[in-house]
Design a protein around this motif. Sequence first.
Motif, PDB file in Angstrom:
ATOM      1  N   ALA A  77      15.935  71.131  40.657  1.00 39.89           N
ATOM      2  CA  ALA A  77      14.667  71.761  40.275  1.00 39.89           C
ATOM      3  C   ALA A  77      14.745  72.515  38.949  1.00 39.89           C
ATOM      4  O   ALA A  77      13.780  72.480  38.181  1.00 39.89           O
ATOM      5  CB  ALA A  77      14.169  72.681  41.386  1.00 39.89           C
ATOM      6  N   PRO A  78      15.853  73.186  38.635  1.00 35.55           N
ATOM      7  CA  PRO A  78      15.903  73.899  37.346  1.00 35.55           C
ATOM      8  C   PRO A  78      15.899  72.993  36.111  1.00 35.55           C
ATOM      9  O   PRO A  78      15.678  73.474  34.997  1.00 35.55           O
ATOM     10  CB  PRO A  78      17.224  74.677  37.418  1.00 35.55           C
ATOM     11  CG  PRO A  78      17.518  74.808  38.864  1.00 35.55           C
ATOM     12  CD  PRO A  78      16.984  73.548  39.487  1.00 35.55           C
ATOM     13  N   LEU A  79      16.130  71.690  36.286  1.00 34.18           N
ATOM     14  CA  LEU A  79      16.120  70.781  35.136  1.00 34.18           C
ATOM     15  C   LEU A  79      14.696  70.647  34.590  1.00 34.18           C
ATOM     16  O   LEU A  79      13.735  70.547  35.348  1.00 34.18           O
ATOM     17  CB  LEU A  79      16.642  69.399  35.537  1.00 34.18           C
ATOM     18  CG  LEU A  79      18.074  69.333  36.041  1.00 34.18           C
ATOM     19  CD1 LEU A  79      18.413  67.916  36.469  1.00 34.18           C
ATOM     20  CD2 LEU A  79      19.041  69.816  34.980  1.00 34.18           C
ATOM     21  N   GLU A  80      14.585  70.630  33.282  1.00 33.19           N
ATOM     22  CA  GLU A  80      13.287  70.497  32.631  1.00 33.19           C
ATOM     23  C   GLU A  80      13.027  69.033  32.289  1.00 33.19           C
ATOM     24  O   GLU A  80      13.908  68.338  31.798  1.00 33.19           O
ATOM     25  CB  GLU A  80      13.251  71.326  31.346  1.00 33.19           C
ATOM     26  CG  GLU A  80      13.374  72.820  31.582  1.00 33.19           C
ATOM     27  CD  GLU A  80      12.195  73.404  32.334  1.00 33.19           C
ATOM     28  OE1 GLU A  80      11.051  72.962  32.108  1.00 33.19           O
ATOM     29  OE2 GLU A  80      12.430  74.300  33.169  1.00 33.19           O
ATOM     30  N   ILE A  81      11.815  68.590  32.568  1.00 35.25           N
ATOM     31  CA  ILE A  81      11.392  67.250  32.174  1.00 35.25           C
ATOM     32  C   ILE A  81      10.445  67.441  30.993  1.00 35.25           C
ATOM     33  O   ILE A  81       9.396  68.083  31.133  1.00 35.25           O
ATOM     34  CB  ILE A  81      10.690  66.509  33.328  1.00 35.25           C
ATOM     35  CG1 ILE A  81      11.634  66.373  34.512  1.00 35.25           C
ATOM     36  CG2 ILE A  81      10.185  65.144  32.857  1.00 35.25           C
ATOM     37  CD1 ILE A  81      10.995  65.805  35.753  1.00 35.25           C
ATOM     38  N   PRO A  82      10.815  66.903  29.830  1.00 33.34           N
ATOM     39  CA  PRO A  82       9.980  67.110  28.645  1.00 33.34           C
ATOM     40  C   PRO A  82       8.536  66.656  28.858  1.00 33.34           C
ATOM     41  O   PRO A  82       8.282  65.602  29.454  1.00 33.34           O
ATOM     42  CB  PRO A  82      10.657  66.255  27.567  1.00 33.34           C
ATOM     43  CG  PRO A  82      12.048  66.048  28.060  1.00 33.34           C
ATOM     44  CD  PRO A  82      11.977  66.078  29.556  1.00 33.34           C
ATOM     45  N   TYR A  83       7.604  67.475  28.398  1.00 33.75           N
ATOM     46  CA  TYR A  83       6.165  67.188  28.397  1.00 33.75           C
ATOM     47  C   TYR A  83       5.523  67.150  29.781  1.00 33.75           C
ATOM     48  O   TYR A  83       4.370  66.773  29.900  1.00 33.75           O
ATOM     49  CB  TYR A  83       5.872  65.862  27.669  1.00 33.75           C
ATOM     50  CG  TYR A  83       6.547  65.763  26.331  1.00 33.75           C
ATOM     51  CD1 TYR A  83       6.167  66.577  25.267  1.00 33.75           C
ATOM     52  CD2 TYR A  83       7.608  64.881  26.137  1.00 33.75           C
ATOM     53  CE1 TYR A  83       6.816  66.510  24.047  1.00 33.75           C
ATOM     54  CE2 TYR A  83       8.254  64.796  24.908  1.00 33.75           C
ATOM     55  CZ  TYR A  83       7.849  65.617  23.871  1.00 33.75           C
ATOM     56  OH  TYR A  83       8.476  65.547  22.669  1.00 33.75           O
ATOM     57  N   VAL A  84       6.260  67.511  30.821  1.00 35.35           N
ATOM     58  CA  VAL A  84       5.693  67.529  32.173  1.00 35.35           C
ATOM     59  C   VAL A  84       5.811  68.950  32.710  1.00 35.35           C
ATOM     60  O   VAL A  84       6.919  69.475  32.843  1.00 35.35           O
ATOM     61  CB  VAL A  84       6.426  66.550  33.117  1.00 35.35           C
ATOM     62  CG1 VAL A  84       5.813  66.598  34.513  1.00 35.35           C
ATOM     63  CG2 VAL A  84       6.398  65.146  32.566  1.00 35.35           C
ATOM     64  N   VAL A  88       3.587  70.493  38.093  1.00 33.34           N
ATOM     65  CA  VAL A  88       3.234  69.117  38.469  1.00 33.34           C
ATOM     66  C   VAL A  88       4.465  68.383  38.987  1.00 33.34           C
ATOM     67  O   VAL A  88       4.431  67.747  40.040  1.00 33.34           O
ATOM     68  CB  VAL A  88       2.637  68.361  37.255  1.00 33.34           C
ATOM     69  CG1 VAL A  88       2.431  66.892  37.592  1.00 33.34           C
ATOM     70  CG2 VAL A  88       1.342  69.011  36.816  1.00 33.34           C
ATOM     71  N   ALA A  89       5.550  68.467  38.246  1.00 31.60           N
ATOM     72  CA  ALA A  89       6.740  67.669  38.566  1.00 31.60           C
ATOM     73  C   ALA A  89       7.479  68.155  39.800  1.00 31.60           C
ATOM     74  O   ALA A  89       7.855  67.342  40.657  1.00 31.60           O
ATOM     75  CB  ALA A  89       7.683  67.656  37.367  1.00 31.60           C
ATOM     76  N   ASP A  90       7.726  69.454  39.903  1.00 33.41           N
ATOM     77  CA  ASP A  90       8.587  69.958  40.968  1.00 33.41           C
ATOM     78  C   ASP A  90       8.120  69.613  42.381  1.00 33.41           C
ATOM     79  O   ASP A  90       8.917  69.112  43.185  1.00 33.41           O
ATOM     80  CB  ASP A  90       8.808  71.466  40.826  1.00 33.41           C
ATOM     81  CG  ASP A  90       9.780  71.801  39.707  1.00 33.41           C
ATOM     82  OD1 ASP A  90      10.514  70.894  39.253  1.00 33.41           O
ATOM     83  OD2 ASP A  90       9.810  72.970  39.284  1.00 33.41           O
ATOM     84  N   LEU A  93       8.586  65.706  42.857  1.00 35.80           N
ATOM     85  CA  LEU A  93       9.988  65.297  42.858  1.00 35.80           C
ATOM     86  C   LEU A  93      10.718  65.795  44.097  1.00 35.80           C
ATOM     87  O   LEU A  93      11.581  65.101  44.636  1.00 35.80           O
ATOM     88  CB  LEU A  93      10.683  65.778  41.587  1.00 35.80           C
ATOM     89  CG  LEU A  93      10.206  65.113  40.299  1.00 35.80           C
ATOM     90  CD1 LEU A  93      10.866  65.747  39.093  1.00 35.80           C
ATOM     91  CD2 LEU A  93      10.460  63.612  40.339  1.00 35.80           C
ATOM     92  N   ARG A  94      10.388  66.978  44.561  1.00 28.13           N
ATOM     93  CA  ARG A  94      11.034  67.533  45.764  1.00 28.13           C
ATOM     94  C   ARG A  94      10.729  66.654  46.983  1.00 28.13           C
ATOM     95  O   ARG A  94      11.613  66.330  47.769  1.00 28.13           O
ATOM     96  CB  ARG A  94      10.591  68.964  46.003  1.00 28.13           C
ATOM     97  CG  ARG A  94      11.402  69.682  47.067  1.00 28.13           C
ATOM     98  CD  ARG A  94      10.985  71.156  47.124  1.00 28.13           C
ATOM     99  NE  ARG A  94      11.995  71.975  47.745  1.00 28.13           N
ATOM    100  CZ  ARG A  94      12.115  72.148  49.062  1.00 28.13           C
ATOM    101  NH1 ARG A  94      11.276  71.530  49.883  1.00 28.13           N
ATOM    102  NH2 ARG A  94      13.064  72.921  49.554  1.00 28.13           N
ATOM    103  N   VAL A  95       9.470  66.255  47.126  1.00 31.47           N
ATOM    104  CA  VAL A  95       9.085  65.390  48.250  1.00 31.47           C
ATOM    105  C   VAL A  95       9.819  64.056  48.163  1.00 31.47           C
ATOM    106  O   VAL A  95      10.367  63.567  49.156  1.00 31.47           O
ATOM    107  CB  VAL A  95       7.553  65.183  48.290  1.00 31.47           C
ATOM    108  CG1 VAL A  95       7.165  64.060  49.241  1.00 31.47           C
ATOM    109  CG2 VAL A  95       6.857  66.474  48.677  1.00 31.47           C
ATOM    110  N   MET A  96       9.845  63.463  46.964  1.00 33.52           N
ATOM    111  CA  MET A  96      10.546  62.181  46.792  1.00 33.52           C
ATOM    112  C   MET A  96      12.038  62.337  47.070  1.00 33.52           C
ATOM    113  O   MET A  96      12.641  61.477  47.724  1.00 33.52           O
ATOM    114  CB  MET A  96      10.319  61.652  45.369  1.00 33.52           C
ATOM    115  CG  MET A  96       8.901  61.184  45.139  1.00 33.52           C
ATOM    116  SD  MET A  96       8.484  60.751  43.420  1.00 33.52           S
ATOM    117  CE  MET A  96       9.947  60.071  42.760  1.00 33.52           C
TER     118      MET A  96
END
Length: 129
Positions: A77-84, A88-90, A93-96
Amino acid sequence: MSLKLADRVRERVQSVFADMSEESNLRALSAPEALREFMVDAFATIVRALQAEDGSGAEKKAAAMELAAKFYDSVLAPLEIPYVPDSVADPLLRVMFLKMADYVIDSIVAWLKSVSVDQTVAAVRTSGN
């Protein structure tokens, strides 16, 4: 019981998770294959830690899922996804991640009846799915 079971193995998996979360290890996750291997290793660490513990299969599964969620929260979770945006992402991604954890943990446990954890990890890594 699952909380106590998860607590009993938490110390054993914590150091492995700490090693996995080092920046140099996380940098290699840009390739899908590397990410899959990374997550399978995390799930295998959890299964290995729970394998020798007392408890029913359901209790061990609940503890494994709790530890997988903690792994996601502390390492991925602490990783950053550029432009997202994280908002929205966390959650997505956690569910997946937890759905994948559920499947992979069940697969590893199913194989344990006939082969070692290391052979199971190798099989999951090479499955390509």
